[in-house]
Design a protein around this motif. Structure first.
Motif, mmCIF file in Angstrom:
data_model
loop_
_atom_site.group_PDB
_atom_site.id
_atom_site.type_symbol
_atom_site.label_atom_id
_atom_site.label_comp_id
_atom_site.label_asym_id
_atom_site.label_seq_id
_atom_site.Cartn_x
_atom_site.Cartn_y
_atom_site.Cartn_z
ATOM 1 N N TYR A 215 -0.642 -2.005 -11.049
ATOM 2 C CA TYR A 215 0.728 -2.369 -11.420
ATOM 3 C C TYR A 215 1.432 -1.213 -12.125
ATOM 4 O O TYR A 215 2.616 -0.951 -11.894
ATOM 5 C CB TYR A 215 0.717 -3.617 -12.308
ATOM 6 C CG TYR A 215 0.259 -4.862 -11.579
ATOM 7 C CD1 TYR A 215 1.160 -5.647 -10.860
ATOM 8 C CD2 TYR A 215 -1.078 -5.236 -11.579
ATOM 9 C CE1 TYR A 215 0.742 -6.775 -10.174
ATOM 10 C CE2 TYR A 215 -1.512 -6.366 -10.898
ATOM 11 C CZ TYR A 215 -0.597 -7.131 -10.203
ATOM 12 O OH TYR A 215 -1.012 -8.244 -9.521
ATOM 13 N N GLU A 216 0.689 -0.522 -12.961
ATOM 14 C CA GLU A 216 1.272 0.638 -13.632
ATOM 15 C C GLU A 216 1.607 1.734 -12.621
ATOM 16 O O GLU A 216 2.614 2.435 -12.772
ATOM 17 C CB GLU A 216 0.304 1.162 -14.702
ATOM 18 C CG GLU A 216 0.150 0.202 -15.871
ATOM 19 C CD GLU A 216 -0.827 0.687 -16.912
ATOM 20 O OE1 GLU A 216 -1.663 1.584 -16.577
ATOM 21 O OE2 GLU A 216 -0.785 0.185 -18.054
ATOM 22 N N ARG A 217 0.776 1.860 -11.593
ATOM 23 C CA ARG A 217 1.044 2.838 -10.543
ATOM 24 C C ARG A 217 2.349 2.488 -9.816
ATOM 25 O O ARG A 217 3.156 3.378 -9.514
ATOM 26 C CB ARG A 217 -0.117 2.880 -9.545
ATOM 27 C CG ARG A 217 0.144 3.683 -8.278
ATOM 28 C CD ARG A 217 0.341 5.168 -8.543
ATOM 29 N NE ARG A 217 0.456 5.895 -7.274
ATOM 30 C CZ ARG A 217 0.491 7.211 -7.158
ATOM 31 N NH1 ARG A 217 0.424 7.966 -8.238
ATOM 32 N NH2 ARG A 217 0.571 7.779 -5.966
ATOM 33 N N LEU A 218 2.562 1.211 -9.534
ATOM 34 C CA LEU A 218 3.814 0.796 -8.891
ATOM 35 C C LEU A 218 5.011 1.234 -9.719
ATOM 36 O O LEU A 218 5.976 1.796 -9.193
ATOM 37 C CB LEU A 218 3.835 -0.723 -8.702
ATOM 38 C CG LEU A 218 2.873 -1.338 -7.686
ATOM 39 C CD1 LEU A 218 3.035 -2.853 -7.670
ATOM 40 C CD2 LEU A 218 3.100 -0.772 -6.294
ATOM 41 N N ILE A 219 4.934 0.999 -11.012
ATOM 42 C CA ILE A 219 6.048 1.364 -11.891
ATOM 43 C C ILE A 219 6.232 2.882 -11.911
ATOM 44 O O ILE A 219 7.366 3.383 -11.904
ATOM 45 C CB ILE A 219 5.815 0.840 -13.323
ATOM 46 C CG1 ILE A 219 5.575 -0.676 -13.315
ATOM 47 C CG2 ILE A 219 7.012 1.172 -14.214
ATOM 48 C CD1 ILE A 219 6.676 -1.480 -12.661
ATOM 49 N N GLU A 220 5.148 3.628 -11.908
ATOM 50 C CA GLU A 220 5.228 5.089 -11.894
ATOM 51 C C GLU A 220 5.943 5.580 -10.631
ATOM 52 O O GLU A 220 6.776 6.493 -10.688
ATOM 53 C CB GLU A 220 3.826 5.702 -11.962
ATOM 54 C CG GLU A 220 3.137 5.536 -13.304
ATOM 55 C CD GLU A 220 1.679 5.972 -13.254
ATOM 56 O OE1 GLU A 220 1.232 6.406 -12.167
ATOM 57 O OE2 GLU A 220 0.980 5.858 -14.283
ATOM 58 N N VAL A 221 5.594 5.004 -9.491
ATOM 59 C CA VAL A 221 6.231 5.403 -8.229
ATOM 60 C C VAL A 221 7.701 5.023 -8.241
ATOM 61 O O VAL A 221 8.566 5.813 -7.825
ATOM 62 C CB VAL A 221 5.507 4.744 -7.029
ATOM 63 C CG1 VAL A 221 6.287 4.984 -5.736
ATOM 64 C CG2 VAL A 221 4.093 5.308 -6.894
ATOM 65 N N PRO B 278 0.749 12.675 -8.166
ATOM 66 C CA PRO B 278 -0.620 12.923 -7.701
ATOM 67 C C PRO B 278 -1.090 11.767 -6.823
ATOM 68 O O PRO B 278 -0.570 10.641 -6.925
ATOM 69 C CB PRO B 278 -1.436 12.994 -8.995
ATOM 70 C CG PRO B 278 -0.448 13.307 -10.062
ATOM 71 C CD PRO B 278 0.827 12.647 -9.648
ATOM 72 N N ALA B 279 -2.074 12.014 -5.992
ATOM 73 C CA ALA B 279 -2.596 10.979 -5.109
ATOM 74 C C ALA B 279 -3.221 9.855 -5.918
ATOM 75 O O ALA B 279 -3.682 10.046 -7.052
ATOM 76 C CB ALA B 279 -3.638 11.579 -4.161
ATOM 77 N N PHE B 280 -3.222 8.671 -5.324
ATOM 78 C CA PHE B 280 -3.772 7.485 -6.004
ATOM 79 C C PHE B 280 -4.880 6.911 -5.148
ATOM 80 O O PHE B 280 -4.721 6.696 -3.936
ATOM 81 C CB PHE B 280 -2.667 6.448 -6.202
ATOM 82 C CG PHE B 280 -3.103 5.202 -6.914
ATOM 83 C CD1 PHE B 280 -3.220 5.178 -8.293
ATOM 84 C CD2 PHE B 280 -3.379 4.039 -6.209
ATOM 85 C CE1 PHE B 280 -3.606 4.034 -8.967
ATOM 86 C CE2 PHE B 280 -3.762 2.871 -6.862
ATOM 87 C CZ PHE B 280 -3.872 2.884 -8.261
ATOM 88 N N ASP B 281 -6.018 6.660 -5.760
ATOM 89 C CA ASP B 281 -7.187 6.151 -5.038
ATOM 90 C C ASP B 281 -7.178 4.633 -5.036
ATOM 91 O O ASP B 281 -7.207 3.998 -6.099
ATOM 92 C CB ASP B 281 -8.465 6.666 -5.697
ATOM 93 C CG ASP B 281 -9.711 6.191 -4.967
ATOM 94 O OD1 ASP B 281 -9.646 6.002 -3.737
ATOM 95 O OD2 ASP B 281 -10.753 6.022 -5.628
ATOM 96 N N ILE C 84 0.844 -1.198 0.000
ATOM 97 C CA ILE C 84 0.000 0.000 0.000
ATOM 98 C C ILE C 84 0.879 1.248 0.000
ATOM 99 O O ILE C 84 0.560 2.257 -0.621
ATOM 100 C CB ILE C 84 -0.960 0.010 1.211
ATOM 101 C CG1 ILE C 84 -2.021 -1.083 1.031
ATOM 102 C CG2 ILE C 84 -1.619 1.364 1.389
ATOM 103 C CD1 ILE C 84 -2.973 -1.216 2.205
ATOM 104 N N GLY C 85 2.017 1.165 0.682
ATOM 105 C CA GLY C 85 2.944 2.289 0.708
ATOM 106 C C GLY C 85 3.472 2.639 -0.665
ATOM 107 O O GLY C 85 3.720 3.815 -0.967
ATOM 108 N N ALA C 86 3.642 1.620 -1.517
ATOM 109 C CA ALA C 86 4.094 1.890 -2.881
ATOM 110 C C ALA C 86 2.974 2.496 -3.710
ATOM 111 O O ALA C 86 3.180 3.457 -4.454
ATOM 112 C CB ALA C 86 4.594 0.605 -3.527
ATOM 113 N N LEU C 87 1.776 1.956 -3.582
ATOM 114 C CA LEU C 87 0.642 2.453 -4.367
ATOM 115 C C LEU C 87 0.295 3.898 -4.017
ATOM 116 O O LEU C 87 -0.069 4.693 -4.883
ATOM 117 C CB LEU C 87 -0.576 1.559 -4.145
ATOM 118 C CG LEU C 87 -0.492 0.147 -4.727
ATOM 119 C CD1 LEU C 87 -1.640 -0.710 -4.211
ATOM 120 C CD2 LEU C 87 -0.492 0.194 -6.251
ATOM 121 N N THR C 88 0.397 4.237 -2.732
ATOM 122 C CA THR C 88 0.038 5.588 -2.285
ATOM 123 C C THR C 88 1.251 6.517 -2.213
ATOM 124 O O THR C 88 1.132 7.655 -1.756
ATOM 125 C CB THR C 88 -0.643 5.536 -0.908
ATOM 126 O OG1 THR C 88 0.262 4.942 0.036
ATOM 127 C CG2 THR C 88 -1.923 4.722 -0.970
#
Length: 420
Positions: A95-101, A415-418, A49-53
């Motif tokens: 998964y794309e959000r993880l890569i973005e972070v 930006p924040a991720f929901d 969750i820490g990676a996603l957010t």
């Protein structure tokens, strides 16, 4: 031009253990020892969750002494979570959000410390990152008290739980034995283990101390008549007996003895209550007085009685994960490869995540006695080395000294991720 040093991301997943922080210690200390090759180590607050957010923790803000103290501290120092990422097809956005972070924070190494679900996540990240043009070296670091990951001989966390269960069952059995003439005849201890009976098997080790014990495994369908007959025979012979029941014990139709009709965050049946079910069954069927207990969090949090073997292996696998990443390995998991039972010897191996993800390792049938209620000599040879040795924390004013980290947050860039 020198190759840019990439940062690392480390996260803890699922139910924590008495030694998962020893693995974190191994990861961070080894990364620091290779600071010429690896950049900062960021930890995920509350796991993936820490990676996603984008809620990252800078472990570089912790002193060497604080990181070293993790080796003796139970639970998850950075917070864990039960959050299962869906399949790539069902929710590619996560998964794309993880890569973005990872891209935003120059993270090139992903160390995910957990069980089967986290192995699956790690494997998917390694696959997707390549197609997105931002390759991530994803290394799964094994952790599960259930001991149900394949290929590796054992999983960090299991040896300490096995030691706790064996010692607790032994001590409680001494209590029952002393009171059996006029009071309690049967003690029932419920332990973790949804589909695999490794933890329950550890309770069978008390037989070596002359204790009459019945073990109920998920691998053997529960037969009430046979069970009651076995308990009755032991009580009549010894005056008492102990029952160690896995939370995953089930009837022939697959229904759990402890099923509550609810689901956990991973979609698994919510269990809890096998001990009172079994105890009341004994009372109704045999009329014996009983006591029961559920080890629950106590078994996986008991750092004060952790197995020295388990602590050592937990640290070594964390260190090995970093070394494997630095050698260029990807989509793999470091393993414990046993080479000898007596004397106990092992080496650190490596398994491809394609053969680890979504695969459960169950108790071999030859580890369970023919009647289904005990463990064999072969099982005892397997278990005994894993519970050896003590590695106690320092005590002050009668209480263990455990580390609490500062967990300083890394500045966010996205930006924040929901979370949906």
């Amino acid at each position: 031009m020198a190759k840019k040093k990439m940062n690392a991301f480390y996260a803890q997943s699922g139910g924590v253990t008495a030694v998962i922080n020893a693995t974190a210690c191994g990861v961070i200390q080894t990364a620091r020892a290779n600071k010429d090759k690896m950049g900062k180590v960021y930890a995920g607050r509350n796991g993936i969750i820490g990676a996603l957010t984008e809620d990252l923790i800078d472990t570089g803000k912790e002193s060497a002494a604080a990181i070293a103290a993790l080796r003796y501290t139970p639970s998850g120092a950075f917070g864990s979570c039960r959050y299962k990422l869906k399949s790539l097809e069902a929710n590619r956005r996560e998964y794309e959000r993880l890569i973005e972070v990872f891209r935003a924070h120059d993270i090139g190494y992903f160390f995910y410390n957990g069980g089967g679900d986290s192995a699956d996540t790690c494997f998917k990240v390694s696959q997707l990152s390549e197609s997105m043009g931002y390759p991530i070296q994803a290394i799964h670091v094994p952790k599960t008290v259930d001991n149900d990951l394949p290929i590796t001989d054992c999983c960090p966390g299991f040896g300490s739980v096995a030691k706790y269960v064996a010692v607790s069952a032994l001590e409680a059995s001494f209590d029952v034995r002393s009171m059996a003439l006029t009071s309690t005849k049967v003690f029932v201890l419920e332990v973790m283990g949804r589909h695999a009976g490794w933890i329950a098997a550890a309770g069978g080790l008390i037989e070596e101390h002359g204790i009459p014990v019945v073990v109920l495994f998920p691998e053997v369908a529960f037969d009430e008549a046979k069970f009651l007959a076995r308990v009755d025979a032991l009580v009549k012979k010894h005056g008492y007996c102990t029952v160690v029941v896995s939370e995953g014990a089930h009837h022939a139709d697959g229904t759990f003895l402890a099923e509550q009709g609810t689901k956990d965050a991973f979609g698994h049946a919510q269990l809890g209550g096998a001990a009172p079910v079994v105890a009341n069954m004994i009372k109704k069927g045999l009329g014996y007085k009983f006591h029961w207990a559920v080890a629950d969090y106590l078994q996986r949090a008991a750092r004060h009685i952790a197995s020295k073997t388990d602590v050592k292996q937990a640290y070594e696998l964390g260190a090995a994960a970093v070394k494997m990443a630095l050698k260029g390995h990807n989509a793999v998991m470091p393993t414990i490869d046993r080479t000898s039972d007596a004397p106990y010897r092992y080496k650190i191996g490596m398994a491809p995540l394609a053969k680890v993800a979504n695969v459960e390792k169950f108790m071999p049938r030859d580890f369970i006695t023919a009647d289904g209620f005990g463990i064999t000599a072969k099982c005892k040879r397997y278990l005994m080395p894993l519970i050896q040795g003590e590695d106690s924390p320092t005590y002050k004013n009668g209480m263990p000294v455990y580390a609490t980290l500062k967990n300083v947050a890394v500045a966010k860039k996205l930006p924040a991720f929901d979370l949906k």
